[in-house]
Scaffold this motif. Structure first.
Motif, PDB file in Angstrom:
ATOM      1  N   GLY A   1     -15.580 -71.092  79.872  1.00 20.83           N
ATOM      2  CA  GLY A   1     -15.417 -72.793  79.573  1.00 20.83           C
ATOM      3  C   GLY A   1     -14.798 -73.520  80.601  1.00 20.83           C
ATOM      4  O   GLY A   1     -15.489 -74.350  81.260  1.00 20.83           O
ATOM      5  N   TRP A   2     -13.648 -73.091  80.918  1.00 17.86           N
ATOM      6  CA  TRP A   2     -12.878 -73.482  82.220  1.00 17.86           C
ATOM      7  C   TRP A   2     -13.390 -73.560  83.433  1.00 17.86           C
ATOM      8  O   TRP A   2     -13.146 -74.220  84.296  1.00 17.86           O
ATOM      9  N   SER A   3     -13.885 -72.311  83.920  1.00 15.73           N
ATOM     10  CA  SER A   3     -14.852 -71.931  85.061  1.00 15.73           C
ATOM     11  C   SER A   3     -15.676 -73.082  85.116  1.00 15.73           C
ATOM     12  O   SER A   3     -16.032 -73.849  86.226  1.00 15.73           O
TER      13      SER A   3
ATOM     14  N   GLN B   1     -15.792 -75.939  83.385  1.00 15.16           N
ATOM     15  CA  GLN B   1     -15.208 -77.257  83.393  1.00 15.16           C
ATOM     16  C   GLN B   1     -14.690 -77.587  84.756  1.00 15.16           C
ATOM     17  O   GLN B   1     -14.924 -78.923  85.266  1.00 15.16           O
ATOM     18  N   ILE B   2     -14.028 -76.917  85.624  1.00 15.81           N
ATOM     19  CA  ILE B   2     -13.825 -77.101  86.885  1.00 15.81           C
ATOM     20  C   ILE B   2     -14.838 -77.572  87.711  1.00 15.81           C
ATOM     21  O   ILE B   2     -14.650 -78.593  88.600  1.00 15.81           O
TER      22      ILE B   2
ATOM     23  N   LEU C   1      -6.208 -83.453  87.544  1.00 15.07           N
ATOM     24  CA  LEU C   1      -5.824 -82.740  86.229  1.00 15.07           C
ATOM     25  C   LEU C   1      -4.521 -82.611  86.107  1.00 15.07           C
ATOM     26  O   LEU C   1      -4.031 -82.890  84.982  1.00 15.07           O
TER      27      LEU C   1
ATOM     28  N   TYR D   1      -9.671 -84.155  80.302  1.00 17.66           N
ATOM     29  CA  TYR D   1      -9.805 -82.757  80.467  1.00 17.66           C
ATOM     30  C   TYR D   1      -8.286 -82.089  80.497  1.00 17.66           C
ATOM     31  O   TYR D   1      -8.170 -81.114  80.247  1.00 17.66           O
TER      32      TYR D   1
ATOM     33  N   ALA E   1     -19.476 -75.994  79.691  1.00 20.86           N
ATOM     34  CA  ALA E   1     -17.884 -76.317  79.322  1.00 20.86           C
ATOM     35  C   ALA E   1     -17.904 -77.117  77.986  1.00 20.86           C
ATOM     36  O   ALA E   1     -16.762 -76.961  77.326  1.00 20.86           O
TER      37      ALA E   1
ATOM     38  N   HIS F   1      -6.731 -76.012  74.198  1.00 20.89           N
ATOM     39  CA  HIS F   1      -7.034 -74.938  74.211  1.00 20.89           C
ATOM     40  C   HIS F   1      -6.082 -73.648  74.360  1.00 20.89           C
ATOM     41  O   HIS F   1      -6.236 -72.796  73.783  1.00 20.89           O
TER      42      HIS F   1
ATOM     43  N   TYR G   1      -7.654 -81.636  76.773  1.00 27.03           N
ATOM     44  CA  TYR G   1      -8.507 -80.357  76.505  1.00 27.03           C
ATOM     45  C   TYR G   1      -7.563 -79.213  76.678  1.00 27.03           C
ATOM     46  O   TYR G   1      -7.675 -78.092  76.026  1.00 27.03           O
ATOM     47  N   LEU G   2      -6.934 -78.969  77.883  1.00 27.16           N
ATOM     48  CA  LEU G   2      -6.390 -78.023  78.200  1.00 27.16           C
ATOM     49  C   LEU G   2      -5.296 -77.508  77.650  1.00 27.16           C
ATOM     50  O   LEU G   2      -5.069 -76.375  77.301  1.00 27.16           O
TER      51      LEU G   2
ATOM     52  N   TYR H   1     -12.927 -68.926  76.495  1.00 24.75           N
ATOM     53  CA  TYR H   1     -12.266 -70.223  77.312  1.00 24.75           C
ATOM     54  C   TYR H   1     -12.176 -70.166  78.748  1.00 24.75           C
ATOM     55  O   TYR H   1     -12.178 -70.834  79.583  1.00 24.75           O
TER      56      TYR H   1
END
Length: 208
Positions: free
Chosen positions: A171-173, A175-176, A203, A145, A79, A152, A148-149, A168
């Protein structure tokens, strides 16, 4: 006499803490090099969020209550590394540049506010460096986060390519899943469980 491994228990947490800082520094240097080489005038915007990550990671408070699970570390590194691997290529959609810049700036303000609330409690891998409930943490449980969303999404508008979309997405997979790992660790703290009862959304208010 029983042999004692110096990398077990509290010592291991400190070693992992320092290793995390080194990884972030190396990734940031690689991103800086790509930004310097880029001809895109918006490329320096990539450094705003990631430089804040570097600074707060270097000055944070060490902790022994950090995850030792390899899976949690893999998620955290993935992430964190993904945004640092984005390529600042040409802007393909000049008509949405203004919106992209606005989202990047707004997201950076949001994540900076969250980092300032955390101060030296900031970290990458799941750890308990103290429960924060004030400022942006009164709105969602992971405001950093959320920032960050926005950043991104804005970056994709400015540097769109299918490679960056894939970066991305990966990365976000992570991140969650990282977010969920953090909550699992923090939920061992009575203060955090009480906080979750007051702040429902992780979030995005009303969605997640």
């Amino acid at each position: 006499m029983k042999n004692i491994n110096p990398l077990q228990g509290p010592r291991l947490g400190k070693v992992l803490d320092r290793a995390e800082q080194v990884v972030i520094l190396l990734l940031w240097v690689a991103l800086l090099e790509r930004v310097i080489r880029s001809a895109n005038p918006y490329a320096p915007l990539l450094l705003l969020s990631e430089t804040a990550v570097l600074i707060f990671a270097l000055i944070r408070r060490p902790t022994e209550a950090i995850t030792r699970k390899p899976g949690d570390w893999l998620l955290a590194i993935t992430a964190t590394a993904a945004p640092l691997m984005v390529l600042p290529g040409h802007t393909l959609f000049p008509q949405i540049v203004g919106l992209g810049v606005m989202l990047v700036l707004l997201g950076n303000v949001g994540q900076a506010a969250a980092k300032l609330a955390l101060r030296r409690s900031f970290g990458i891998a799941p750890a308990n460096r103290g429960v924060k409930v004030s400022g942006p943490y009164a709105l969602v449980r992971h405001p950093m986060y959320a920032g960050y969303l926005l950043v991104h999404i804005g970056n994709l508008m400015l540097f769109f390519s299918w490679l960056n979309v894939a970066i991305y997405a990966v990365g976000w997979s992570a991140q969650i899943l990282r977010l969920q790992a953090e909550e699992k660790l923090l939920s061992q703290d009575d203060a955090y469980r009480a906080y979750c009862e007051k702040v429902r959304w992780r979030l995005i208010p009303g969605i997640f």
